[in-house]
Design an enzyme around this catalytic site. Sequence first.
Site, PDB file in Angstrom:
ATOM      1  N   CYS A 170       0.628  -1.308  -0.071  1.00  0.00           N
ATOM      2  CA  CYS A 170       0.011  -0.142   0.068  1.00  0.00           C
ATOM      3  C   CYS A 170       0.895   1.299  -0.013  1.00  0.00           C
ATOM      4  O   CYS A 170       0.386   2.366   0.033  1.00  0.00           O
ATOM      5  CB  CYS A 170      -1.202   0.016   1.184  1.00  0.00           C
ATOM      6  SG  CYS A 170      -2.187  -1.343   1.124  1.00  0.00           S
ATOM      7  N   HIS A 310      -2.628   8.482   5.984  1.00  0.00           N
ATOM      8  CA  HIS A 310      -2.911   7.047   5.391  1.00  0.00           C
ATOM      9  C   HIS A 310      -4.249   6.929   5.846  1.00  0.00           C
ATOM     10  O   HIS A 310      -4.910   6.498   4.863  1.00  0.00           O
ATOM     11  CB  HIS A 310      -1.840   6.138   5.884  1.00  0.00           C
ATOM     12  CG  HIS A 310      -2.095   4.681   5.278  1.00  0.00           C
ATOM     13  ND1 HIS A 310      -2.032   4.346   3.940  1.00  0.00           N
ATOM     14  CD2 HIS A 310      -2.849   3.603   5.863  1.00  0.00           C
ATOM     15  CE1 HIS A 310      -2.309   3.081   3.706  1.00  0.00           C
ATOM     16  NE2 HIS A 310      -2.684   2.512   4.905  1.00  0.00           N
ATOM     17  N   GLU A 321      -0.462   5.942  13.181  1.00  0.00           N
ATOM     18  CA  GLU A 321      -0.041   7.052  12.669  1.00  0.00           C
ATOM     19  C   GLU A 321      -0.245   8.353  13.293  1.00  0.00           C
ATOM     20  O   GLU A 321       0.607   9.139  13.272  1.00  0.00           O
ATOM     21  CB  GLU A 321      -0.306   7.118  11.117  1.00  0.00           C
ATOM     22  CG  GLU A 321      -2.008   7.378  10.869  1.00  0.00           C
ATOM     23  CD  GLU A 321      -2.147   7.626   9.455  1.00  0.00           C
ATOM     24  OE1 GLU A 321      -1.356   8.305   8.519  1.00  0.00           O
ATOM     25  OE2 GLU A 321      -3.211   7.092   8.836  1.00  0.00           O
ATOM     26  N   LYS A 342      -9.323   8.520   2.004  1.00  0.00           N
ATOM     27  CA  LYS A 342      -9.729   7.113   2.029  1.00  0.00           C
ATOM     28  C   LYS A 342     -11.349   7.326   2.410  1.00  0.00           C
ATOM     29  O   LYS A 342     -12.085   6.374   2.063  1.00  0.00           O
ATOM     30  CB  LYS A 342      -9.013   6.325   2.685  1.00  0.00           C
ATOM     31  CG  LYS A 342      -7.701   5.700   2.208  1.00  0.00           C
ATOM     32  CD  LYS A 342      -6.775   4.995   2.914  1.00  0.00           C
ATOM     33  CE  LYS A 342      -5.546   4.522   2.170  1.00  0.00           C
ATOM     34  NZ  LYS A 342      -4.448   5.702   2.634  1.00  0.00           N
ATOM     35  N   HIS A 347      -9.691   2.711  -0.396  1.00  0.00           N
ATOM     36  CA  HIS A 347      -8.418   2.045  -0.283  1.00  0.00           C
ATOM     37  C   HIS A 347      -8.081   1.460  -1.455  1.00  0.00           C
ATOM     38  O   HIS A 347      -8.419   0.267  -1.476  1.00  0.00           O
ATOM     39  CB  HIS A 347      -8.241   1.556   0.880  1.00  0.00           C
ATOM     40  CG  HIS A 347      -6.681   1.041   1.367  1.00  0.00           C
ATOM     41  ND1 HIS A 347      -5.622   1.587   0.360  1.00  0.00           N
ATOM     42  CD2 HIS A 347      -6.219   0.623   2.311  1.00  0.00           C
ATOM     43  CE1 HIS A 347      -4.540   1.232   0.773  1.00  0.00           C
ATOM     44  NE2 HIS A 347      -4.452   0.659   2.189  1.00  0.00           N
ATOM     45  N   PHE A 406       1.002  -3.130   4.134  1.00  0.00           N
ATOM     46  CA  PHE A 406       1.379  -4.820   4.958  1.00  0.00           C
ATOM     47  C   PHE A 406       2.868  -5.077   4.618  1.00  0.00           C
ATOM     48  O   PHE A 406       3.400  -4.964   3.484  1.00  0.00           O
ATOM     49  CB  PHE A 406       0.501  -5.789   4.466  1.00  0.00           C
ATOM     50  CG  PHE A 406      -0.986  -5.864   4.976  1.00  0.00           C
ATOM     51  CD1 PHE A 406      -1.133  -4.849   5.813  1.00  0.00           C
ATOM     52  CD2 PHE A 406      -2.111  -6.570   4.294  1.00  0.00           C
ATOM     53  CE1 PHE A 406      -2.569  -4.894   6.377  1.00  0.00           C
ATOM     54  CE2 PHE A 406      -3.540  -6.370   4.592  1.00  0.00           C
ATOM     55  CZ  PHE A 406      -3.489  -5.690   5.603  1.00  0.00           C
TER      56      PHE A 406
END
Length: 423
Positions: A170, A310, A321, A342, A347, A406
């Site tokens: 990502c 993110h 975050e 998002k 996403h 990930f």
Amino acid sequence: MSARRVVVTGIGVVAPGGIGVKNLWSLLSEGRTATRGITFFDPSPFRSRVAAEIDFDAEASGLSPQEIRRMDRAAQLAVVAARESIEDSGLETGGLDPYRLGVTIGSAVGATTGLDQEYRVVSDSGRLALVDHDYAVPHLYNYFVPSSFAAEIAWTAGAQGPSTVVSTGCTSGIDAVGHAAELIREGSADVMIAGATDAPISPITLACFDAIKATTPRNDDPEHASRPFDGTRNGFVLGEGSAVFVLEELTTARRRGAHCYAEIAGYASRCNAFHMTGLRPDGAEMAEAITVALAEARVAPDEVDYINAHGSGTKQNDRHETAAFKKSLGEHAYRTPVSSIKSMVGHSLGAIGSIEIAASALAMEHDLVPPTANLHTADPECDLDYVPVTAREWRTDTVLTVGSGFGGFQSAMVLTVPGKRSA
């Protein structure tokens, strides 16, 4: 380190809510959401049945029947976005030295849509253990190798310089643009066509995320299902899309009178070497990436005007975050607007980092911070200014955009008003 500086002179976007940059910005600035119940296939067997789909007509978007037959959906999105970015830049690529023109494209899952569809065909919907290749599309190999994405963009632009696919989950969309900028800085290229694409809305992707319960089961209210930083969030909403940029060296771009959206002033990436999907709660690795990117940009923490987060909408990520912003920016984190797009476009895995770069550049262009839609319930562990529901007019000369993927990947990029920094 070379003094060459890199700017964005063209932007092209294919995203949920509409084709093109104007449609993306309209959606984001108005705080509208493009999430809905999945229509591409029957999602009833799955736990999560919502996504941010694109109403994309390849032929109406300018692709020929042969291109449509040859390319997976993700490649189609990328080519359409690339064409828009080149046109937007005003660059005549045919007049460039082709060996100084390169391509870098990011993708997390490659041609997932095409491979999934073709497996159903050649296996007769799974009935055949030994598949029958005679039923496969003639360009199936292009679906198998993500390098075909970069090749398609190179053919579109006539680029014969460095050509690369970046696949870091990502963070691919940030990393691809960061890599392209570094190629220009070091002198390996003068112009780069860079960005990312993913079209992962398919049964196999839904099954994968269902297995780890990463996506939201809020199927009864798709429009409000993506809730980054909200106390009631319960997973992310899958999306799809592409954003592609024209990157150039600053003085060359100014010499030809190009419009410069933003300078890519700093970039860094780190890995937590910890867990495939898990994140350390202190956000140390993301904080390190932010600190290094700021240092490269020669930007102090208190000069950051806006953070494009993110913001996936999972509790683990949002708290991670938030901690990273506090660790890297100190007290200034509490004074800095933060938001997650998002909440509106879902996403799109490897593509979202580039779509977020586009949103960041447009925020600078308009001095307007996009909101975090669907944010109504405070989470005590997420106590920063997340710009809930409504966009905010805000002087935005320096933007920090981040990504988390990930595998433990953490990336950060600093965008500034072109020429703001001293050489």
